[in-house]
Design an enzyme around this catalytic site. Sequence first.
Site, PDB file in Angstrom:
ATOM      1  N   GLN A   1      64.604 -44.107 -15.302  1.00 42.44           N
ATOM      2  CA  GLN A   1      65.308 -43.032 -14.716  1.00 42.44           C
ATOM      3  C   GLN A   1      66.512 -43.356 -13.890  1.00 42.44           C
ATOM      4  O   GLN A   1      65.805 -44.501 -12.969  1.00 42.44           O
ATOM      5  CB  GLN A   1      64.755 -41.663 -14.217  1.00 42.44           C
ATOM      6  CG  GLN A   1      64.158 -41.062 -15.505  1.00 42.44           C
ATOM      7  CD  GLN A   1      63.643 -39.993 -15.095  1.00 42.44           C
ATOM      8  OE1 GLN A   1      62.252 -40.157 -14.828  1.00 42.44           O
ATOM      9  NE2 GLN A   1      64.506 -38.830 -15.324  1.00 42.44           N
TER      10      GLN A   1
ATOM     11  N   ARG B   1      57.011 -42.546 -21.900  1.00 40.93           N
ATOM     12  CA  ARG B   1      55.908 -41.404 -22.448  1.00 40.93           C
ATOM     13  C   ARG B   1      55.981 -41.184 -24.233  1.00 40.93           C
ATOM     14  O   ARG B   1      56.607 -42.475 -24.574  1.00 40.93           O
ATOM     15  CB  ARG B   1      57.608 -40.316 -22.046  1.00 40.93           C
ATOM     16  CG  ARG B   1      57.795 -39.410 -20.680  1.00 40.93           C
ATOM     17  CD  ARG B   1      58.432 -38.803 -20.834  1.00 40.93           C
ATOM     18  NE  ARG B   1      59.853 -38.693 -19.297  1.00 40.93           N
ATOM     19  CZ  ARG B   1      60.130 -37.358 -18.803  1.00 40.93           C
ATOM     20  NH1 ARG B   1      61.057 -36.881 -20.153  1.00 40.93           N
ATOM     21  NH2 ARG B   1      60.629 -37.456 -17.995  1.00 40.93           N
TER      22      ARG B   1
ATOM     23  N   HIS C   1      65.389 -37.513  -5.598  1.00 42.65           N
ATOM     24  CA  HIS C   1      64.001 -36.889  -4.601  1.00 42.65           C
ATOM     25  C   HIS C   1      65.116 -36.080  -3.640  1.00 42.65           C
ATOM     26  O   HIS C   1      64.415 -36.979  -2.527  1.00 42.65           O
ATOM     27  CB  HIS C   1      63.061 -36.238  -5.779  1.00 42.65           C
ATOM     28  CG  HIS C   1      62.604 -36.653  -6.724  1.00 42.65           C
ATOM     29  ND1 HIS C   1      62.331 -38.285  -6.699  1.00 42.65           N
ATOM     30  CD2 HIS C   1      62.365 -35.607  -7.455  1.00 42.65           C
ATOM     31  CE1 HIS C   1      62.009 -37.646  -8.459  1.00 42.65           C
ATOM     32  NE2 HIS C   1      62.120 -35.739  -8.820  1.00 42.65           N
TER      33      HIS C   1
ATOM     34  N   LYS D   1      67.838 -25.197 -13.852  1.00 44.25           N
ATOM     35  CA  LYS D   1      68.227 -26.663 -13.152  1.00 44.25           C
ATOM     36  C   LYS D   1      69.687 -26.649 -13.840  1.00 44.25           C
ATOM     37  O   LYS D   1      70.507 -24.973 -15.177  1.00 44.25           O
ATOM     38  CB  LYS D   1      67.473 -27.500 -14.466  1.00 44.25           C
ATOM     39  CG  LYS D   1      67.661 -27.769 -15.983  1.00 44.25           C
ATOM     40  CD  LYS D   1      66.420 -28.784 -16.358  1.00 44.25           C
ATOM     41  CE  LYS D   1      66.322 -28.802 -17.635  1.00 44.25           C
ATOM     42  NZ  LYS D   1      65.574 -29.531 -18.385  1.00 44.25           N
TER      43      LYS D   1
ATOM     44  N   CYS E   1      58.175 -37.675  -9.772  1.00 49.45           N
ATOM     45  CA  CYS E   1      58.689 -37.216  -8.768  1.00 49.45           C
ATOM     46  C   CYS E   1      57.468 -36.882  -7.886  1.00 49.45           C
ATOM     47  O   CYS E   1      56.797 -37.550  -6.903  1.00 49.45           O
ATOM     48  CB  CYS E   1      59.050 -35.901  -8.549  1.00 49.45           C
ATOM     49  SG  CYS E   1      58.523 -35.148  -9.836  1.00 49.45           S
TER      50      CYS E   1
ATOM     51  N   HIS F   1      65.599 -32.517  -7.116  1.00 47.84           N
ATOM     52  CA  HIS F   1      65.123 -33.360  -7.954  1.00 47.84           C
ATOM     53  C   HIS F   1      66.989 -34.296  -9.346  1.00 47.84           C
ATOM     54  O   HIS F   1      67.362 -32.513  -9.133  1.00 47.84           O
ATOM     55  CB  HIS F   1      64.479 -33.177  -9.598  1.00 47.84           C
ATOM     56  CG  HIS F   1      63.267 -32.362  -9.515  1.00 47.84           C
ATOM     57  ND1 HIS F   1      61.700 -33.278  -9.354  1.00 47.84           N
ATOM     58  CD2 HIS F   1      62.574 -30.978  -9.320  1.00 47.84           C
ATOM     59  CE1 HIS F   1      61.222 -32.579  -9.634  1.00 47.84           C
ATOM     60  NE2 HIS F   1      61.476 -31.622  -8.341  1.00 47.84           N
TER      61      HIS F   1
ATOM     62  N   ASP G   1      66.639 -41.982 -10.350  1.00 51.19           N
ATOM     63  CA  ASP G   1      66.184 -40.777 -10.327  1.00 51.19           C
ATOM     64  C   ASP G   1      65.932 -40.601  -8.797  1.00 51.19           C
ATOM     65  O   ASP G   1      66.211 -41.629  -8.546  1.00 51.19           O
ATOM     66  CB  ASP G   1      64.830 -41.043 -10.760  1.00 51.19           C
ATOM     67  CG  ASP G   1      63.894 -39.376 -10.638  1.00 51.19           C
ATOM     68  OD1 ASP G   1      64.698 -38.369 -10.668  1.00 51.19           O
ATOM     69  OD2 ASP G   1      62.667 -39.208 -11.087  1.00 51.19           O
TER      70      ASP G   1
END
Length: 580
Positions: free
Chosen positions: A323, A305, A327, A407, A276, A453, A325
């Site tokens: 991911q 991570r 946004h 979320k 993000c 997100h 992902d």
Amino acid sequence: MPPRSGRVWRKRRLPFGSTAGRAISRPWSTTTRPLRSSVGKCPRGLRFCATMPPMSWRRKIEARMREIVRRDEKITREVWDRDAAITFFDGIGERYKAEYIGEIPEGEEISLYRQGDFVDLCVGPHLPSTGYLGEAFKLMNVAGAYWRGDPKNPQLQRIYGTAFGSQKELDQYLFQLEEAERRDHRRLGRELDLFHLGEEAVGSVFWHPKGWTLYRTIEAYMRGRLDAAGYQEVRGPLLLDRSLWEASGHWENFRENMFIAESRDERVLAVKPMNCPGHVLIFSNRLRSYRELPLRLAEFGSCHRNEPSGALHGLMRVRGFIQDDAHIFCTEDQVTGEAIACCKLLLSIYRDFGFEDVEIKFADRPTVRVGSDAVWDRAEHDLKAAVETAGLTYTLNPGEGAFYGPKLEFHLRDALGRQWQCGTVQLDFNMPGRLGAVYVGEDGARHTPVMLHRAILGSMERFIAILTEHYAGRFPLWLAPVQVVVASITSEAADYAAEVARECGAAGLRVELDASNEKITYKVREHSLAKVPIMLVVGRREAANRSVALRRLGGKEQEALALGEAVARLKEEAAVAWSS
RNA sequence: GCUGCCGUAGCUCAGUGGUAGAGCACUCCCUUGGUAAGGGAGAGGUCGAAAGUUCAAUCCUUUCCGGCAGCACCA
């Protein structure tokens, strides 16, 4: 970003701490049937087990439990005075239990259950006698567990077991466990030559050609869906300056789990653990107009991570992952519409992958969070409104939201009935402001956008693991790394077999040629074990009349088809039809 | 990270205080066989790593690394 574990199945592995523990130390106590023990972390069962040789006693404990069941002792409930109870348990050396009683809130009854000469603390209620447990139970395994779930406390041994109303149900459950083992993606990953994990890169994946083909197939499909849904794909840097993570709040909240890299100068860089901030920087690179909103930035974002070593688990939990992902930067007015579109997109994509049963959970504010309560109130309200407007039902998952916003979690049920959290849609009124994202509104003034997100598959690695287990390695044709194997029966048909393979390849099918010097029975076995969906077998006959014998994985029959027809049909079958 | 268990050939696993074995896979040869294993030969291991005990360690001890199960964690 969704948590990347979440086997809900463990609900069925019932903590037997108290029951089995009692069978070891003292006569016996009680349990309900089936054993949905609410006191999962029963201290008595755990304490003395610490010195127990782990699995070797299992049979003895089980045998003892059966004895107690057969004795069918009466179970009675007693309410004790708090101090008397503490004194009693202290007196018999049950330190943990005494401590536990001390913390039961004032006004609550201290209930003990007695059977024979054994008495124990339990909220109950209990069944009338020990016979009610029945004999359809089994002790499964033993493992350490923190006293009251806190790592600062000593660790005790916990015994896990499971119990059912009948032997038949127990057998069925045990069979299901075996089935889960057969489907384990780590095992199938090796057997199907999809990937491997190694000491040289603990927690990261070495994708083999077949696994990477599967990966690319999924990625290509997702790209198609995202393009159609109005997303723009981007790619941000992997290493980002520390100051950015300080601004986003990640440095403070997750520093321990971030990989840090040093550069030549004084700067400290972090390998990005999420995408993000990068997307916000792309958004903020120039002044944005409200006319550009909603702006949907998607990335197959590589994240790292530093997960605790004990958390690593095949592809399900890794340190380096991708991911899917995105946004979405939008105005407050656009939030509901965008959130609804997200929900629909997610569900449609899950259907294409063969997941029809999806449960939506709403996760609200966690204890550790950024942003004011007023902002949280608004965020929670808006997100909830979106699901409701979309006509979807959801359940509550209190306190499980991200630190920057509430979320929606999407849990998929797989072929074995297990649930996996994959997608999330998170509403964020905090991060854009923290990172200084602005747009110019219709009124000519600057505003902070709202950010959604969302991830659909979650991590590609984990999703591939879930897919593999869901299909037990027998992927549908459009996903199968190798869709077709052309196998020759004799070397006389080898040239023709090569031609068939070429035709398949030209039609866009992923095909392999097996013209090896082996019997057809052997080839059938090999490629069946490799779970290739389609085999085209060609011998002298087929070569002579330009046909193929089509055999489907697991099938007994073959279908004789003209070459052209077979290729056309397979091509059509392998195409992906998007759900709406 | 914590507790427990495990680490022998690519895989699945035997085995021993005196430097190792099976099946499958692999390579080669024979076999051209019609839908889930045709036959033969060969190659392949610093027994996870390092220290220690011992005349001698793959085996015993310690530490480390990795794996498994659970716990804790999961932006």
